[in-house]
Design an enzyme around this catalytic site. Structure first.
Site, mmCIF file in Angstrom:
data_model
loop_
_atom_site.group_PDB
_atom_site.id
_atom_site.type_symbol
_atom_site.label_atom_id
_atom_site.label_comp_id
_atom_site.label_asym_id
_atom_site.label_seq_id
_atom_site.Cartn_x
_atom_site.Cartn_y
_atom_site.Cartn_z
ATOM 1 N N LYS A 192 -0.773 -5.493 -23.220
ATOM 2 C CA LYS A 192 -0.104 -6.661 -23.790
ATOM 3 C C LYS A 192 -1.103 -7.533 -24.542
ATOM 4 O O LYS A 192 -0.882 -7.913 -25.685
ATOM 5 C CB LYS A 192 0.558 -7.441 -22.651
ATOM 6 C CG LYS A 192 1.239 -8.710 -23.060
ATOM 7 C CD LYS A 192 1.939 -9.364 -21.876
ATOM 8 C CE LYS A 192 2.313 -10.791 -22.208
ATOM 9 N NZ LYS A 192 3.004 -11.469 -21.109
ATOM 10 N N GLU A 198 -10.814 -2.617 -18.940
ATOM 11 C CA GLU A 198 -10.620 -1.230 -18.493
ATOM 12 C C GLU A 198 -9.922 -0.424 -19.587
ATOM 13 O O GLU A 198 -10.335 0.686 -19.946
ATOM 14 C CB GLU A 198 -9.762 -1.172 -17.221
ATOM 15 C CG GLU A 198 -10.401 -1.752 -15.991
ATOM 16 C CD GLU A 198 -10.025 -3.217 -15.766
ATOM 17 O OE1 GLU A 198 -9.805 -3.939 -16.767
ATOM 18 O OE2 GLU A 198 -9.977 -3.638 -14.600
ATOM 19 N N GLY A 250 3.516 -8.659 -17.675
ATOM 20 C CA GLY A 250 3.015 -7.287 -17.574
ATOM 21 C C GLY A 250 3.766 -6.453 -16.548
ATOM 22 O O GLY A 250 4.167 -5.320 -16.798
ATOM 23 N N ARG A 251 3.974 -7.026 -15.354
ATOM 24 C CA ARG A 251 4.610 -6.247 -14.280
ATOM 25 C C ARG A 251 6.109 -6.110 -14.466
ATOM 26 O O ARG A 251 6.786 -5.486 -13.646
ATOM 27 C CB ARG A 251 4.261 -6.873 -12.926
ATOM 28 C CG ARG A 251 4.605 -8.346 -12.809
ATOM 29 C CD ARG A 251 3.873 -8.975 -11.623
ATOM 30 N NE ARG A 251 4.047 -10.425 -11.529
ATOM 31 C CZ ARG A 251 3.279 -11.313 -12.133
ATOM 32 N NH1 ARG A 251 2.293 -10.928 -12.914
ATOM 33 N NH2 ARG A 251 3.484 -12.615 -11.965
ATOM 34 N N GLU A 336 1.639 -9.607 -7.004
ATOM 35 C CA GLU A 336 1.118 -10.394 -8.127
ATOM 36 C C GLU A 336 2.071 -11.551 -8.427
ATOM 37 O O GLU A 336 1.664 -12.591 -8.935
ATOM 38 C CB GLU A 336 0.929 -9.503 -9.376
ATOM 39 C CG GLU A 336 0.011 -10.121 -10.410
ATOM 40 C CD GLU A 336 -0.466 -9.128 -11.475
ATOM 41 O OE1 GLU A 336 -1.599 -8.623 -11.380
ATOM 42 O OE2 GLU A 336 0.316 -8.847 -12.404
ATOM 43 N N HIS A 367 3.846 11.243 9.321
ATOM 44 C CA HIS A 367 2.728 11.962 9.920
ATOM 45 C C HIS A 367 1.405 11.265 9.648
ATOM 46 O O HIS A 367 0.338 11.882 9.744
ATOM 47 C CB HIS A 367 2.714 13.401 9.393
ATOM 48 C CG HIS A 367 3.995 14.107 9.740
ATOM 49 N ND1 HIS A 367 4.178 14.751 10.932
ATOM 50 C CD2 HIS A 367 5.175 14.193 9.071
ATOM 51 C CE1 HIS A 367 5.412 15.234 10.977
ATOM 52 N NE2 HIS A 367 6.038 14.909 9.867
ATOM 53 N N LYS A 495 -12.277 -11.056 -12.903
ATOM 54 C CA LYS A 495 -12.542 -10.569 -14.263
ATOM 55 C C LYS A 495 -13.748 -11.288 -14.853
ATOM 56 O O LYS A 495 -14.644 -10.682 -15.448
ATOM 57 C CB LYS A 495 -11.333 -10.840 -15.183
ATOM 58 C CG LYS A 495 -10.152 -9.916 -14.996
ATOM 59 C CD LYS A 495 -9.112 -10.220 -16.079
ATOM 60 C CE LYS A 495 -7.765 -9.619 -15.772
ATOM 61 N NZ LYS A 495 -6.712 -10.046 -16.674
HETATM 62 O O1 F6P Z 1 -1.346 -5.270 -20.506
HETATM 63 P P1 F6P Z 1 -2.660 -5.945 -20.291
HETATM 64 O O2 F6P Z 1 -2.787 -7.209 -21.078
HETATM 65 O O3 F6P Z 1 -3.792 -4.994 -20.570
HETATM 66 O O4 F6P Z 1 -2.746 -6.383 -18.764
HETATM 67 C C1 F6P Z 1 -2.720 -5.441 -17.738
HETATM 68 C C2 F6P Z 1 -2.508 -6.083 -16.410
HETATM 69 O O5 F6P Z 1 -3.506 -7.059 -16.164
HETATM 70 C C3 F6P Z 1 -2.930 -8.194 -15.533
HETATM 71 O O6 F6P Z 1 -2.817 -9.216 -16.467
HETATM 72 C C4 F6P Z 1 -3.775 -8.720 -14.427
HETATM 73 O O7 F6P Z 1 -4.229 -7.723 -13.576
HETATM 74 C C5 F6P Z 1 -1.547 -7.715 -15.091
HETATM 75 O O8 F6P Z 1 -0.656 -8.754 -14.910
HETATM 76 C C6 F6P Z 1 -1.201 -6.815 -16.227
HETATM 77 O O9 F6P Z 1 -0.126 -5.998 -15.918
#
Ligand code: F6P
Length: 529
Positions: A192, A198, A250-251, A336, A367, A495
């Site tokens: 987003k 990452e 995001g979620r 979250e 199990h 972060k």
């Molecule tokens: O889509 P982005 O901006 O890379 O964010 C990924 C994820 O990082 C967060 O902002 C924080 O971990 C989540 O809410 C989100 O889903």
């Protein structure tokens, strides 16, 4: 009534035995509700009719808050944003700042459909021919939704293979790339913000890998992002960028562009059915009376178990192997959203908000950790789910066993086994003090709460409904607790510190760090040398 005063009163209503309560047919009927393809049973909890009535009273603000959310009001007040993931699967106009967002939603969905079709039928080609593999690079909400749903809907998967890379650990990319041909791979960068370290690290590695076979690697990239300037800088043509607005968290984003890999996998028709199932749950949430409203009931039992009874966790236990990633998906959705310690006004919360959410599919969990669920000291409210039919008619005997196991677990939690019963089972093998000792290990306290969600089969519609059910559950719990379920400031500090630690891992002076971090870093650097 003030929510926390209500919680105090509810605490005085706990302690009734579930088996006794199950003798009351009227109460059981209040704790069993249907919506669309779902039947939700929460009668195997210690909720009494009186407690349910009071919880419903405490949920009095839910309808107005719900209407505000669906109407596009800026209910995410710490980020000054509307919360409109429901618009991604909606049909009705929704004004934000006086402008209907639906034409934009439909246009993006049409573009996604067209692109997905092109990838699926070979119109969109890689340097080496038709696309055989799609790699979605994203993390959190930009990974969990499509990864979970692609696995869940495997029987509908007739498009290219889909892979999901999320972890900055190079192992994730390396293991995925091993079997792939860059000349026939499409990489989708899902972020987003397009700033997530990452995702950008993995995306740059993927671009480098792609460049070995594709002279202009950007041509085999697409992006799902709200930051078109950044996707352009990365080298992705705007025709393959699918954007969404800040009112999609995001979620909560699998319903729109973030769902592109899923759409490519299962096709636009199945994706539409997935949206339709969620929309039907939205309609139910908007119109059913609170006492018959599945998301509300699911939330009320959540409040009952966490805030009233004080149980710190809840387990998500789908008896459906294709829902293997659902617990992880719901972990983000719930923790979250509601893992907060202050109210909307910024005051400290007087009690806990948001239990630890965890789980595994049945029967595997049985199990592994069910020992603790049955005999551990702290009860774990269990949320079971199971379909009437599996997707393998020729293996229906497996499915019958699956159903039997699911129902057996909730029954075992409920009934338990007394010392006398345990003793009777082993009386032929032991006697005297040894019999007593052995029996004590075989006692199950019982009276442990669980809920069960059942549905005819795991279809795209049903999956959409399950996810929307849990989204609205989180919303209802958040409203009752008076918190903001739509921000996630708690992820920021880590972060920032990761950024500050980056140069220290390269060897820069670490003396400003605490003693523990210095010692750990020192040893790691020694071993890296
Ligand atoms: O889509 P982005 O901006 O890379 O964010 C990924 C994820 O990082 C967060 O902002 C924080 O971990 C989540 O809410 C989100 O889903």
């Amino acid at each position: 009534m003030n929510f926390w005063n209500g919680i105090d009163r509810l605490r005085g209503m706990t302690g009734q035995r579930i088996t006794d309560l199950l003798g009351d047919a009227e109460r059981n009927a209040s704790l069993r509700a249907q919506a669309g393809p779902f039947l939700f049973d929460l009668s195997k909890t210690s909720l009494t009719q009186e407690a349910l009535d009071l919880l419903l009273e405490l949920a009095a603000d839910v309808p107005s808050r719900r209407n505000a959310m669906f109407a596009g009001q800026r209910i995410n007040t710490t980020e000054d944003r509307a919360v409109l993931h429901t618009a991604l699967r909606g049909t009705e106009p929704v004004p934000v700042d006086g402008e209907d967002v639906m034409p934009g939603v439909r246009e993006t969905l049409d573009r996604m459909r067209a692109f997905a079709e092109d990838v699926r039928d070979g119109t969109f080609r890689g340097k080496g021919g038709a696309i055989t593999d799609v790699v979605n690079i994203g993390i959190g909400g930009s990974d969990l939704g499509p990864a979970m749903a692609t696995l869940a809907l495997a029987p509908w998967h007739d498009g290219p293979r889909c892979h999901f890379v999320s972890n900055v650990d190079g192992a994730d990319w390396a293991e995925t790339a091993k079997g792939l041909d860059p000349a026939t791979t499409l990489v989708i960068v899902a972020s987003k913000t397009f700033t997530t370290i990452e995702t950008l690290t993995n995306a740059r590695t993927a671009r480098h890998w792609m460049a070995q076979a594709v002279p202009d690697p950007g041509t085999q990239f697409a992006a799902l992002s709200s930051a078109e300037d950044k996707t352009t800088d990365f080298g992705i043509d705007p025709t393959r960028v699918f954007g969404f607005e800040d009112w999609v968290g995001g979620r909560y984003s699998v319903w729109g562009p973030i769902g592109l890999s899923l759409m490519i996998a299962v096709g636009p028709d199945a994706f539409d059915a997935f949206l339709r199932g969620a929309r039907e749950m939205d309609d139910h949430f908007r119109t059913a009376p609170l006492a018959r409203n599945l998301p509300v009931l699911l939330a009320l039992q959540g409040i009952w178990h966490n805030q009233v009874c004080g149980y710190p966790t809840r387990a998500i236990l789908p008896y459906d192997n294709r829902l293997a990633r659902l617990p992880a998906y719901l972990q983000q959705l719930e923790m979250e959203s509601n893992g907060k310690a202050v109210t909307l006004a910024g005051d400290p919360l007087p009690g806990p908000a948001g239990p630890v959410v965890w789980g595994e599919p049945g029967t595997n969990g049985q199990h592994a950790f069910y020992q603790l669920i049955h005999q551990g000291k702290t009860p774990v409210p269990c949320e079971f789910m199971v379909a009437a039919r599996g997707q393998e008619p020729e293996l229906d005997h497996h499915h019958r066993l699956l159903i039997a196991n699911c129902l057996a677990q909730s029954e075992a939690l409920l009934k338990g086994r007394s010392h006398a019963e345990a003793r009777a089972i082993i009386a032929d093998r032991f006697s005297g003090e040894e019999l007593e000792r052995q029996a004590a290990h075989r006692v199950f306290p019982g009276d442990r709460p669980s809920t069960t969600l059942i549905y005819p089969a795991l279809t795209p519609e049903v999956l959409g409904g399950i996810l929307a059910l849990y989204e609205h559950r989180v919303f209802v719990e958040g409203v009752m607790l008076g918190i903001n379920s739509f921000d996630q400031w708690g992820v920021e500090l880590g972060k920032e510190l990761a950024t500050s630690l980056g140069p220290l891992v390269e060897g820069e002076d670490a003396s400003a760090k605490d003693a523990s971090t210095q010692a750990l870093l020192g040893q790691l650097l020694d071993w890296r040398a």
